[in-house]
Design a protein around this motif. Structure first.
Motif, PDB file in Angstrom:
ATOM      1  N   LEU A   6       0.863  -1.182   0.000  1.00 35.49           N
ATOM      2  CA  LEU A   6       0.000   0.000   0.000  1.00 35.49           C
ATOM      3  C   LEU A   6       0.900   1.231   0.000  1.00 35.49           C
ATOM      4  CD1 LEU A   6      -2.519  -1.059   2.805  1.00 35.49           C
ATOM      5  CD2 LEU A   6      -2.656  -1.509   0.346  1.00 35.49           C
ATOM      6  N   THR A   7       0.656   2.153  -0.910  1.00 31.37           N
ATOM      7  CA  THR A   7       1.466   3.370  -0.994  1.00 31.37           C
ATOM      8  C   THR A   7       0.582   4.579  -0.745  1.00 31.37           C
ATOM      9  OG1 THR A   7       2.903   2.295  -2.621  1.00 31.37           O
ATOM     10  CG2 THR A   7       3.064   4.690  -2.432  1.00 31.37           C
ATOM     11  N   PHE A   8       1.066   5.458   0.119  1.00 27.25           N
ATOM     12  CA  PHE A   8       0.352   6.677   0.497  1.00 27.25           C
ATOM     13  C   PHE A   8       1.248   7.888   0.259  1.00 27.25           C
ATOM     14  CE2 PHE A   8      -1.204   3.256   3.156  1.00 27.25           C
ATOM     15  CZ  PHE A   8      -2.576   3.420   3.129  1.00 27.25           C
ATOM     16  N   LYS A   9       0.643   9.043   0.054  1.00 27.66           N
ATOM     17  CA  LYS A   9       1.367  10.307  -0.054  1.00 27.66           C
ATOM     18  C   LYS A   9       1.323  10.990   1.311  1.00 27.66           C
ATOM     19  CE  LYS A   9       2.533  11.995  -3.473  1.00 27.66           C
ATOM     20  NZ  LYS A   9       3.783  11.798  -4.189  1.00 27.66           N
ATOM     21  N   LEU A  10       2.489  11.478   1.749  1.00 31.05           N
ATOM     22  CA  LEU A  10       2.571  12.229   3.000  1.00 31.05           C
ATOM     23  C   LEU A  10       2.410  13.709   2.719  1.00 31.05           C
ATOM     24  CD1 LEU A  10       5.656  10.474   4.676  1.00 31.05           C
ATOM     25  CD2 LEU A  10       3.223   9.967   4.997  1.00 31.05           C
ATOM     26  N   GLN A  11       2.108  14.464   3.757  1.00 32.53           N
ATOM     27  CA  GLN A  11       1.916  15.907   3.619  1.00 32.53           C
ATOM     28  C   GLN A  11       3.168  16.609   3.086  1.00 32.53           C
ATOM     29  OE1 GLN A  11       1.145  18.158   7.294  1.00 32.53           O
ATOM     30  NE2 GLN A  11      -0.687  18.934   6.271  1.00 32.53           N
ATOM     31  N   ILE A  20       2.477  -5.789   3.470  1.00 30.30           N
ATOM     32  CA  ILE A  20       1.773  -6.792   4.269  1.00 30.30           C
ATOM     33  C   ILE A  20       1.988  -8.152   3.616  1.00 30.30           C
ATOM     34  CG2 ILE A  20      -0.469  -7.512   5.175  1.00 30.30           C
ATOM     35  CD1 ILE A  20      -1.265  -4.474   4.754  1.00 30.30           C
ATOM     36  N   PRO A  21       2.748  -9.038   4.280  1.00 28.72           N
ATOM     37  CA  PRO A  21       3.013 -10.352   3.691  1.00 28.72           C
ATOM     38  C   PRO A  21       1.787 -11.259   3.724  1.00 28.72           C
ATOM     39  CG  PRO A  21       4.022 -10.204   5.864  1.00 28.72           C
ATOM     40  CD  PRO A  21       3.420  -8.855   5.557  1.00 28.72           C
ATOM     41  N   ASP A  22       1.704 -12.136   2.742  1.00 22.14           N
ATOM     42  CA  ASP A  22       0.663 -13.167   2.657  1.00 22.14           C
ATOM     43  C   ASP A  22      -0.763 -12.642   2.823  1.00 22.14           C
ATOM     44  OD1 ASP A  22       2.611 -15.197   2.326  1.00 22.14           O
ATOM     45  OD2 ASP A  22       2.949 -15.223   4.485  1.00 22.14           O
ATOM     46  N   PRO A  23      -1.177 -11.704   1.967  1.00 19.58           N
ATOM     47  CA  PRO A  23      -2.567 -11.231   2.060  1.00 19.58           C
ATOM     48  C   PRO A  23      -3.534 -12.366   1.710  1.00 19.58           C
ATOM     49  CG  PRO A  23      -1.570 -10.472   0.029  1.00 19.58           C
ATOM     50  CD  PRO A  23      -0.487 -11.145   0.819  1.00 19.58           C
ATOM     51  N   LYS A  24      -4.759 -12.260   2.189  1.00 15.78           N
ATOM     52  CA  LYS A  24      -5.722 -13.315   1.877  1.00 15.78           C
ATOM     53  C   LYS A  24      -5.920 -13.399   0.374  1.00 15.78           C
ATOM     54  CE  LYS A  24     -10.115 -10.888   2.468  1.00 15.78           C
ATOM     55  NZ  LYS A  24     -11.378 -10.895   3.164  1.00 15.78           N
ATOM     56  N   PRO A  25      -6.096 -14.607  -0.149  1.00 14.17           N
ATOM     57  CA  PRO A  25      -6.117 -14.812  -1.594  1.00 14.17           C
ATOM     58  C   PRO A  25      -7.250 -14.110  -2.345  1.00 14.17           C
ATOM     59  CG  PRO A  25      -6.256 -16.922  -0.424  1.00 14.17           C
ATOM     60  CD  PRO A  25      -6.211 -15.836   0.593  1.00 14.17           C
ATOM     61  N   ASN A  26      -8.393 -13.943  -1.747  1.00 14.70           N
ATOM     62  CA  ASN A  26      -9.536 -13.364  -2.449  1.00 14.70           C
ATOM     63  C   ASN A  26      -9.778 -11.906  -2.056  1.00 14.70           C
ATOM     64  OD1 ASN A  26     -10.273 -14.006   0.128  1.00 14.70           O
ATOM     65  ND2 ASN A  26     -12.271 -14.848  -0.388  1.00 14.70           N
ATOM     66  N   LEU A  27      -8.731 -11.188  -1.761  1.00 11.27           N
ATOM     67  CA  LEU A  27      -8.819  -9.790  -1.358  1.00 11.27           C
ATOM     68  C   LEU A  27      -9.348  -8.951  -2.521  1.00 11.27           C
ATOM     69  CD1 LEU A  27      -8.042  -8.039   1.111  1.00 11.27           C
ATOM     70  CD2 LEU A  27      -5.831  -7.692   0.017  1.00 11.27           C
ATOM     71  N   SER A  28     -10.366  -8.146  -2.262  1.00 14.40           N
ATOM     72  CA  SER A  28     -10.955  -7.332  -3.336  1.00 14.40           C
ATOM     73  C   SER A  28     -10.416  -5.899  -3.300  1.00 14.40           C
ATOM     74  CB  SER A  28     -12.478  -7.302  -3.205  1.00 14.40           C
ATOM     75  OG  SER A  28     -12.866  -6.507  -2.103  1.00 14.40           O
ATOM     76  N   ALA A  29     -10.522  -5.232  -4.421  1.00 20.65           N
ATOM     77  CA  ALA A  29     -10.107  -3.831  -4.512  1.00 20.65           C
ATOM     78  C   ALA A  29     -10.940  -2.966  -3.564  1.00 20.65           C
ATOM     79  CB  ALA A  29     -10.240  -3.336  -5.945  1.00 20.65           C
ATOM     80  N   ALA A  30     -12.207  -3.298  -3.414  1.00 25.42           N
ATOM     81  CA  ALA A  30     -13.090  -2.531  -2.514  1.00 25.42           C
ATOM     82  C   ALA A  30     -12.639  -2.651  -1.059  1.00 25.42           C
ATOM     83  CB  ALA A  30     -14.527  -3.007  -2.664  1.00 25.42           C
ATOM     84  N   VAL A  55      -2.188   6.427  -2.835  1.00 28.75           N
ATOM     85  CA  VAL A  55      -1.517   6.484  -4.123  1.00 28.75           C
ATOM     86  C   VAL A  55      -1.779   5.201  -4.908  1.00 28.75           C
ATOM     87  CG1 VAL A  55       0.715   6.626  -5.308  1.00 28.75           C
ATOM     88  CG2 VAL A  55       0.278   8.051  -3.291  1.00 28.75           C
ATOM     89  N   SER A  56      -1.491   4.049  -4.298  1.00 28.85           N
ATOM     90  CA  SER A  56      -1.671   2.794  -5.019  1.00 28.85           C
ATOM     91  C   SER A  56      -1.722   1.616  -4.058  1.00 28.85           C
ATOM     92  CB  SER A  56      -0.547   2.571  -6.030  1.00 28.85           C
ATOM     93  OG  SER A  56       0.686   2.379  -5.359  1.00 28.85           O
ATOM     94  N   ALA A  57      -2.232   0.505  -4.577  1.00 28.88           N
ATOM     95  CA  ALA A  57      -2.233  -0.768  -3.850  1.00 28.88           C
ATOM     96  C   ALA A  57      -1.905  -1.843  -4.873  1.00 28.88           C
ATOM     97  CB  ALA A  57      -3.586  -1.027  -3.202  1.00 28.88           C
ATOM     98  N   ARG A  58      -0.930  -2.668  -4.537  1.00 27.81           N
ATOM     99  CA  ARG A  58      -0.488  -3.719  -5.460  1.00 27.81           C
ATOM    100  C   ARG A  58      -0.246  -5.006  -4.703  1.00 27.81           C
ATOM    101  NH1 ARG A  58       4.124  -0.403  -8.817  1.00 27.81           N
ATOM    102  NH2 ARG A  58       2.747   1.297  -9.419  1.00 27.81           N
TER     103      ARG A  58
END
Length: 70
Positions: A6-11, A20-30, A55-58
């Protein structure tokens, strides 16, 4: 090995990445969007400057081939 990044922009204009290692397999964009919004709203991480936007999530898939050691 899968990692959710997960990428965020700081002030101050810099980026802050949360891996985050090993995210659940069926993780949705929502689901990810909702959590990222909560992180921005609550500013729950101590960073060099407040988190101001998403900024982004990959999901990154890495293959590691150890040559020596563990």
């Amino acid at each position: 090995m899968l990692t959710l990044v997960l990428t965020f922009k700081l002030q101050n204009g810099k980026n802050f990445r949360l891996s985050i290692p090993d995210p659940k397999p069926n993780l949705s964009a929502a689901e990810v969007d909702s959590v990222m919004n909560l992180i921005v709203q609550k500013n729950i991480f101590v960073t060099s400057s407040p988190i101001v936007e998403k900024v982004s999530a990959r999901v990154v898939d890495r293959e590691v081939n150890t040559l020596i050691g563990q």
